[in-house]
Design a protein around this motif. Structure first.
Motif, PDB file in Angstrom:
ATOM      1  N   GLU A  44       0.818  -1.221   0.000  1.00 34.16           N
ATOM      2  CA  GLU A  44       0.000   0.000   0.000  1.00 34.16           C
ATOM      3  C   GLU A  44       0.849   1.266   0.000  1.00 34.16           C
ATOM      4  OE1 GLU A  44      -4.151  -0.987   2.159  1.00 34.16           O
ATOM      5  OE2 GLU A  44      -2.455  -0.713   3.535  1.00 34.16           O
ATOM      6  N   THR A  45       1.984   1.242   0.717  1.00 32.20           N
ATOM      7  CA  THR A  45       2.799   2.439   0.857  1.00 32.20           C
ATOM      8  C   THR A  45       4.275   2.108   0.662  1.00 32.20           C
ATOM      9  OG1 THR A  45       1.245   3.248   2.523  1.00 32.20           O
ATOM     10  CG2 THR A  45       3.354   4.377   2.379  1.00 32.20           C
ATOM     11  N   VAL A  46       4.946   2.917  -0.154  1.00 28.82           N
ATOM     12  CA  VAL A  46       6.397   2.849  -0.315  1.00 28.82           C
ATOM     13  C   VAL A  46       6.922   4.215   0.085  1.00 28.82           C
ATOM     14  CG1 VAL A  46       8.316   2.476  -1.898  1.00 28.82           C
ATOM     15  CG2 VAL A  46       6.179   1.224  -2.229  1.00 28.82           C
ATOM     16  N   GLU A  47       7.967   4.222   0.921  1.00 34.96           N
ATOM     17  CA  GLU A  47       8.497   5.489   1.402  1.00 34.96           C
ATOM     18  C   GLU A  47      10.016   5.487   1.341  1.00 34.96           C
ATOM     19  OE1 GLU A  47       6.497   7.850   4.621  1.00 34.96           O
ATOM     20  OE2 GLU A  47       8.301   7.226   5.710  1.00 34.96           O
ATOM     21  N   ALA A  48      10.584   6.628   0.925  1.00 36.52           N
ATOM     22  CA  ALA A  48      12.038   6.795   0.889  1.00 36.52           C
ATOM     23  C   ALA A  48      12.418   7.953   1.805  1.00 36.52           C
ATOM     24  CB  ALA A  48      12.504   7.068  -0.529  1.00 36.52           C
ATOM     25  N   GLU A  49      13.459   7.732   2.606  1.00 36.63           N
ATOM     26  CA  GLU A  49      13.946   8.757   3.530  1.00 36.63           C
ATOM     27  C   GLU A  49      15.444   8.936   3.376  1.00 36.63           C
ATOM     28  OE1 GLU A  49      13.039   7.913   7.607  1.00 36.63           O
ATOM     29  OE2 GLU A  49      10.988   7.320   7.152  1.00 36.63           O
ATOM     30  N   VAL A  50      15.898  10.173   3.513  1.00 28.65           N
ATOM     31  CA  VAL A  50      17.320  10.492   3.543  1.00 28.65           C
ATOM     32  C   VAL A  50      17.529  11.453   4.700  1.00 28.65           C
ATOM     33  CG1 VAL A  50      19.266  11.545   2.329  1.00 28.65           C
ATOM     34  CG2 VAL A  50      17.608  10.178   1.060  1.00 28.65           C
ATOM     35  N   GLY A  51      18.398  11.085   5.618  1.00 24.05           N
ATOM     36  CA  GLY A  51      18.674  11.948   6.769  1.00 24.05           C
ATOM     37  C   GLY A  51      17.448  12.230   7.611  1.00 24.05           C
ATOM     38  N   GLY A  52      16.522  11.288   7.696  1.00 20.99           N
ATOM     39  CA  GLY A  52      15.312  11.467   8.487  1.00 20.99           C
ATOM     40  C   GLY A  52      14.217  12.252   7.785  1.00 20.99           C
ATOM     41  N   ASN A  53      14.479  12.729   6.570  1.00 19.74           N
ATOM     42  CA  ASN A  53      13.485  13.489   5.797  1.00 19.74           C
ATOM     43  C   ASN A  53      12.908  12.600   4.705  1.00 19.74           C
ATOM     44  OD1 ASN A  53      13.987  15.958   7.176  1.00 19.74           O
ATOM     45  ND2 ASN A  53      15.828  16.223   5.930  1.00 19.74           N
ATOM     46  N   THR A  54      11.597  12.621   4.561  1.00 17.74           N
ATOM     47  CA  THR A  54      10.936  11.851   3.516  1.00 17.74           C
ATOM     48  C   THR A  54      11.144  12.556   2.186  1.00 17.74           C
ATOM     49  OG1 THR A  54       9.265  11.055   5.064  1.00 17.74           O
ATOM     50  CG2 THR A  54       8.735  10.904   2.724  1.00 17.74           C
ATOM     51  N   VAL A  55      11.703  11.815   1.208  1.00 21.20           N
ATOM     52  CA  VAL A  55      11.928  12.387  -0.121  1.00 21.20           C
ATOM     53  C   VAL A  55      10.931  11.861  -1.146  1.00 21.20           C
ATOM     54  CG1 VAL A  55      14.376  12.857   0.268  1.00 21.20           C
ATOM     55  CG2 VAL A  55      13.694  10.662  -0.700  1.00 21.20           C
ATOM     56  N   MET A  56      10.197  10.779  -0.811  1.00 21.95           N
ATOM     57  CA  MET A  56       9.227  10.213  -1.725  1.00 21.95           C
ATOM     58  C   MET A  56       8.269   9.321  -0.958  1.00 21.95           C
ATOM     59  SD  MET A  56       8.114   7.352  -3.579  1.00 21.95           S
ATOM     60  CE  MET A  56       9.261   6.244  -2.851  1.00 21.95           C
ATOM     61  N   THR A  57       6.980   9.448  -1.267  1.00 19.17           N
ATOM     62  CA  THR A  57       5.957   8.550  -0.750  1.00 19.17           C
ATOM     63  C   THR A  57       5.081   8.131  -1.923  1.00 19.17           C
ATOM     64  OG1 THR A  57       5.909   9.655   1.399  1.00 19.17           O
ATOM     65  CG2 THR A  57       4.017   8.277   0.846  1.00 19.17           C
TER      66      THR A  57
END
Length: 101
Positions: A44-57
Motif C-alpha cells: 500500500e505504501t512505499v516510502e524513501a527517507e534520507v537523513g530522516g526526511n521523507t523524499v518520496m511517498t
C-alpha cells in the motif's frame, strides 16, 4: 534478508533510485486451482527517507504487478544513506538502507 533490492546513484546533484521488491501483489480477484479466491495481499505504501526526511511517498493498490520494479529521482548527494521501506495491506513491512553512490 530484505525483500527489497535497491541501487541509488547521484549524477549532477540528482539521485536516481532503482528498486526491485519481492512481493506477491495479489489483487483478491484471482482463484487458485481449487476455485477459491486468493486473498488480497499487496503493498500500500512505499516510502524513501534520507537523513530522516521523507523524499518520496508512493500510495499503491492492487493494480501493481507482482515483484514490482520502481524508479524515482530526487535532489541529493553521494554518501548520504537512503532508507527505502514498504507496508502492505496485511500489516507486513520491510525496509533496507543503502549508501548513495
Amino acid at each position: 534478508m530484505s525483500t527489497i533490492r535497491v541501487r541509488a546513484q547521484e549524477s549532477g546533484g540528482v539521485v536516481t533510485v532503482r528498486s526491485l521488491m519481492s512481493h506477491p501483489m495479489e489483487t483478491g480477484a484471482r482463484k487458485d486451482s481449487a476455485g477459491n479466491l486468493i486473498p488480497a495481499h499487496y503493498i500500500e505504501t512505499v516510502e524513501a527517507e534520507v537523513g530522516g526526511n521523507t523524499v518520496m511517498t508512493a500510495l499503491w493498490g492492487a493494480g501493481i504487478s507482482r515483484n514490482p520494479f520502481f524508479q524515482f529521482q530526487f535532489a541529493g548527494s553521494k554518501g548520504d544513506t537512503l532508507k527505502l521501506s514498504w507496508k502492505d495491506n496485511k500489516g507486513e513491512s520491510d525496509s533496507t538502507e543503502v549508501e548513495i553512490g
